[in-house]
Structure formats: structure tokens, C-alpha cells
Design an enzyme around this catalytic site. Structure first.
Site, PDB file in Angstrom:
ATOM      1  N   MET B  27      54.120  38.398  44.896  1.00 45.99           N
ATOM      2  CA  MET B  27      55.343  38.914  45.504  1.00 45.99           C
ATOM      3  C   MET B  27      54.989  39.951  46.574  1.00 45.99           C
ATOM      4  SD  MET B  27      58.317  38.787  42.684  1.00 45.99           S
ATOM      5  CE  MET B  27      58.068  40.395  41.965  1.00 45.99           C
ATOM      6  N   GLY B  28      53.748  39.883  47.063  1.00 49.82           N
ATOM      7  CA  GLY B  28      53.345  40.809  48.110  1.00 49.82           C
ATOM      8  C   GLY B  28      53.055  42.198  47.566  1.00 49.82           C
ATOM      9  N   LEU B  30      50.371  43.821  48.091  1.00 42.18           N
ATOM     10  CA  LEU B  30      49.084  43.481  47.484  1.00 42.18           C
ATOM     11  C   LEU B  30      48.217  44.717  47.249  1.00 42.18           C
ATOM     12  CD1 LEU B  30      48.275  40.285  49.617  1.00 42.18           C
ATOM     13  CD2 LEU B  30      49.593  40.480  47.485  1.00 42.18           C
ATOM     14  N   HIS B  34      45.613  42.119  43.153  1.00 41.18           N
ATOM     15  CA  HIS B  34      45.830  40.863  43.880  1.00 41.18           C
ATOM     16  C   HIS B  34      44.581  40.446  44.650  1.00 41.18           C
ATOM     17  CE1 HIS B  34      50.022  42.574  43.740  1.00 41.18           C
ATOM     18  NE2 HIS B  34      50.270  41.361  43.336  1.00 41.18           N
ATOM     19  N   GLN B  61      64.274  35.987  39.951  1.00 41.39           N
ATOM     20  CA  GLN B  61      63.618  36.504  38.758  1.00 41.39           C
ATOM     21  C   GLN B  61      63.920  37.982  38.538  1.00 41.39           C
ATOM     22  OE1 GLN B  61      59.542  35.646  40.321  1.00 41.39           O
ATOM     23  NE2 GLN B  61      58.963  37.548  39.338  1.00 41.39           N
ATOM     24  N   LYS B 149      47.451  40.614  33.574  1.00 44.51           N
ATOM     25  CA  LYS B 149      48.319  41.766  33.335  1.00 44.51           C
ATOM     26  C   LYS B 149      49.707  41.291  32.906  1.00 44.51           C
ATOM     27  CE  LYS B 149      50.978  45.283  35.471  1.00 44.51           C
ATOM     28  NZ  LYS B 149      51.945  45.018  36.537  1.00 44.51           N
ATOM     29  N   GLN B 153      54.054  36.174  31.316  1.00 44.99           N
ATOM     30  CA  GLN B 153      54.269  35.259  32.436  1.00 44.99           C
ATOM     31  C   GLN B 153      53.206  34.162  32.446  1.00 44.99           C
ATOM     32  OE1 GLN B 153      55.224  36.564  36.620  1.00 44.99           O
ATOM     33  NE2 GLN B 153      53.058  36.170  36.912  1.00 44.99           N
TER      34      GLN B 153
END
Lengths: 281, 281
Positions: B27-28, B30, B34, B61, B149, B153
Site C-alpha cells: 500500500m506504499g 515503503l 517493504h 479493506q 508481520k 493476512q
């Protein structure tokens, strides 16, 4: 023609098969309507491409256990039909191989599946979407052929492909009918003889409504009343639903001002038949 | 490095790119966590393969509008990070290009997403499954790298891949932490300085519980109490949830007899941080 029951074996065969791969998802009990779909797929695939037919009575799209149990499973005759129509691959999985005991992921559709068959068959279209997506992803199909008889199913599948970015082309094929107009269905063989003789009134009643529209009658109430009268004139038929909806979003309309669909599901005893007709203003 | 906002343009570029294609959905905003995922993807793709990074703050979400609105979007810095770590393709769609106004199809998960983050964020994991499936299908990824993490998910995505027969390999990458033990998160930059200074207690409290288990204490109640005491000792931290669940099915356990996960979400003001630790008996 290869017949494969194992999902990973089917994936492997489909992956290495000639392209394009055209899929015809069915629940078996193949009749002339299905055969027309397979012929269409053969034409689309061409000589170098692959026609894959899946035969799977998908338990999660049945809301009534007796309907699932009664669904015919004439596998040998189905394989003869597939071969005769030029299928290359036939996928015949067991339910236990398609669904893990603790499966928890479902594809749901919340707009087009709300009324018509969706209103009286809760969870039906979620079951359809889920199995069809699995078949698309297992086969890697370039395109897939579906009968227009199940027009709500076709609309829901097109919507799923759009909303989930599935890379497959969906092709609808016109309804194939018996000589007396009854839409072909795997359920027709379960009709009692007197019910079978009566059932063509479904199609006739839909045509009567279309003729009324042709005469200038646009309000849905009048068109629905005409179709309803034609069906309810039967000593056997019991209407599950009869609705007039917009052809695109499947929501009920008050008047026919744009292309619409008059759709019905009718019970003869325990056997439920569907049919529809497109109405153009 | 190509930066593409249009979904069909991204699909076309991904299709013609060198294989294997390894996807890193983000989702950026970063951070080093990431960047570690992108480096891992580069290693997996090899010199002839393709690393694709998606940067998309997925609206469906988010259950809280203010969390969505506050989510940082430092696109320029993100692109610099992608380029530095060797990404080949970066997908930066607008929400309107990913979701039609009348979208009606969702992927739902009903077991693993029930508790932990799912209990307090209704619809969150359905939104995650839906967007991740779309990204898999648009990119045709051979594999995809996710941070451990977000362990719930990761478990939900693995389940989706299994249940829907998605042809992609899911790779988990260990959590990257700040020097003081705080798990890296795009939300950390939103912490007030005094909250940032306090937040490493989350990790310390989880370790305290693990140490207690190491000393022979197996009942969940005792382990949860130890972790809870450590977090609640803070003048700022407010526990959203603290649960001890089976590592495989994510259902609560009474005692640690098999691998389990102690997981928590903690609010500092409006900022919600998550962390977890694996407990082995």
C-alpha cells in the site's frame, strides 16, 4: 480424448495442451443444449486448440439436498457425447477433491444475484461463482462457453470476470429447445409424462407477454399478468418466481423502456424448470 | 523501471515481461520492511525474471474512513525505493480504475479472518482477499512475497490461494524491526514522539510471555496476562486485542501444546500497531 478426475492432473494437462483452450463447464447429464456448447467451443478452439469440458455436480450451489441427490449422473453417456462433439479434455472431479473439508473462501455476488433464482435459492450464485472461478484458474481457459438459458448465471459470471479481472472471454450460446418449445434441461428427464406434456406452456406464456408488448403494452404489471395467467392455467405448474427485470442490471422495472428480460422458474412436482424471454421496446 | 497506473496496461506489460514474475503487493509508504520484500523478490526472479511492485491504498479493506484518509502516500519516495531495490514494474492504479462504481463481487474468507484483526475490522480481510486476487490475476504472477508481520493476512491469503486454486506461490518474509524492536510499519511515522518512544514495549511484552512459556508455563491465561500487564503498564497504549491462537487455523487455544501465535493490536491515539510472536511448546 483424455478424462481426468484429479484437479492437479487436469491443470497439468490443460497447461500443456494446445491453445486457445476453450472451456465448457457443465454439471453433466449432457443433452443437445450442452452438445451445442461443445460444438461451439470446438469451432472457437480451431484444429490446433483444445476443448475442455468439466462435468461436476457442484454441491455448494445446491440449496436443496433432494435436488442435489436427484441430479442425474450418467457419466458414461456424457463421455460418449463429449467425444462425439470433439472434446479433447474432460474433467470429472470428485467433490472432495474440489473442496477441502475446512474450506473457508467463497466468491460472492451481491447485486445481480439478489432476485430471480437468487431470491429463492440462497447461496446458489455464490456457489456458482466459486466453482466457475476455480475451473477458470485450474484450466487457464482463454474462453468459456455458457448457455444463455441460465441467463442470470451468465450475467453473474460476466460480472465476476469484470470485477475480479479474470483473464477469460465469456461466450453466451442461445438456448436450445425441444420441438415443442420447452427449453432443454438436465431436469426434463425427471418430469412425469403429464408434466412434460404440460411444460411447453412456460415458453408459450412468455411469448404471449412478448406479443402483448409488441401490441404496445409497456407496463410490467400487464405483461407479468399475461404470462402468469398462461402458466397458472395449468393443473400442475406452480410458479416459483415470475419477474420482469432490466436486461443489464437485472433489477425489476415498472415499464419496458429499455431491453428487459421476463424470467420465470416453475415447479412441476419437485422439478424446477427455468426459462426467460428478452423483451425489446 | 516502468511505472503504470492503468490496469490493462499493467496486465499487458506483465504478460510480455520476463518470467518468472514475482509480485510484491504493497500500500506504499515503503519502509525498510517493504524494501526487504522487494530485495527478496529480486533474488527470486533472478536476472531474467521480473519484479513487479503494486502500490495501492486499497479502500475496501479500510473499515475506518479516517484511517484511510490518514494513510500516507509518498509516491515519489516510494518510486525511488522501488528503483533502488531493483523493481522492473510498478503498478500505481487509482481506486476508480480498480473498482467499478457498481462492483458487486467480493472474495470472502469465513474462518481464519474471524478473530484477531478480523474481529475488530469487519470486512477487512474480504477487502484484502479481493484486491490481492485481482493483483494476482492482472499480473499473472508466478509468486508473490508478503511480510510475516501481517501474519493473519498471510494465512488468509494462503487459504484463498488453496481454496480458489490460484496458480501462484506465496512466500512469507520475516518481520523487519527498528533497532529498539518495534515492528516496521507505514503507520509508525504517524506516532507522536512520546508514543513512538513507548511502543517498543509491545514487542518486549510478547517476548516476556514467550520467556514465561520457556519456563514451563503453558496455560494461555497466564501467558496472556503477562503480555497484557506489560502493555497496559503504559500511560498511552490501549489494547485493541490480545489473543493466543493456534498457528495453523488461528483459533484460540487454552494451552500451548502445538505451535501457537500470541498476537496483539495496540492503539496509540488513533494509530493502530500490530505485532505477534510465535510460541513453540
Amino acid at each position: 480424448m483424455q478424462v481426468i478426475a484429479d484437479p492437479s492432473g487436469f491443470r497439468a494437462a490443460a497447461t500443456s495442451a494446445g491453445k486457445p483452450l476453450v472451456l465448457v463447464p457443465t454439471m453433466g447429464a449432457l443433452h443437445e443444449g450442452h452438445r451445442a456448447l461443445i460444438r461451439k467451443a470446438r469451432e472457437l478452439a480451431g484444429p490446433g486448440g483444445t476443448v475442455a469440458v468439466s462435468i461436476f455436480v457442484n454441491p455448494i450451489q445446491f440449496d436443496r439436498a433432494n435436488d442435489l441427490a436427484a441430479y442425474p449422473k450418467p457419466l458414461e453417456a456424457d463421455l460418449v457425447a463429449c467425444e462425439a462433439e470433439g472434446a479433447d479434455l474432460v474433467f470429472t472431479p470428485e467433490a472432495g477433491a474440489m473442496y477441502h473439508p475446512d474450506r473457508s473462501v467463497t466468491v460472492t455476488e451481491s447485486l445481480l444475484s439478489r432476485n430471480l433464482c437468487g431470491a429463492t435459492r440462497p447461496g446458489h450464485f455464490d456457489g456458482v461463482c466459486t466453482v466457475v472461478l476455480k475451473l477458470f484458474l485450474l484450466s487457464g481457459a482463454d474462453s468459456a462457453v455458457f448457455g444463455e438459458k441460465d441467463f442470470q448465471q451468465l450475467a453473474v459470471i460476466r460480472r465476476m470476470v469484470r470485477d475480479l479481472d479474470v483473464l477469460v472471454e465469456i461466450i453466451g450460446h442461445p438456448t436450445i429447445r425441444e420441438d415443442d418449445g420447452l427449453a432443454m434441461s438436465s431436469r426434463n428427464v425427471r418430469l412425469l409424462p403429464e408434466h412434460r406434456a404440460d411444460a411447453p406452456r412456460i415458453r408459450r406464456s412468455l411469448i404471449a407477454a412478448r406479443d402483448l408488448l409488441g401490441g404496445g403494452e409497456r407496463p410490467s404489471a400487464a405483461l407479468l399478468a399475461a404470462a402468469r395467467a398462461g402458466i397458472e392455467d395449468s393443473p400442475f405448474a406452480r410458479i416459483d418466481y415470475l419477474e420482469l427485470v432490466d436486461a443489464e442490471n437485472l433489477q425489476p422495472v415498472e415499464r419496458v423502456e429499455r431491453p428487459a428480460v421476463l424470467a420465470t422458474a416453475v415447479f412441476y412436482g419437485e422439478v424446477r424448470l427455468i426459462d426467460h424471454i428478452t423483451l425489446r421496446p
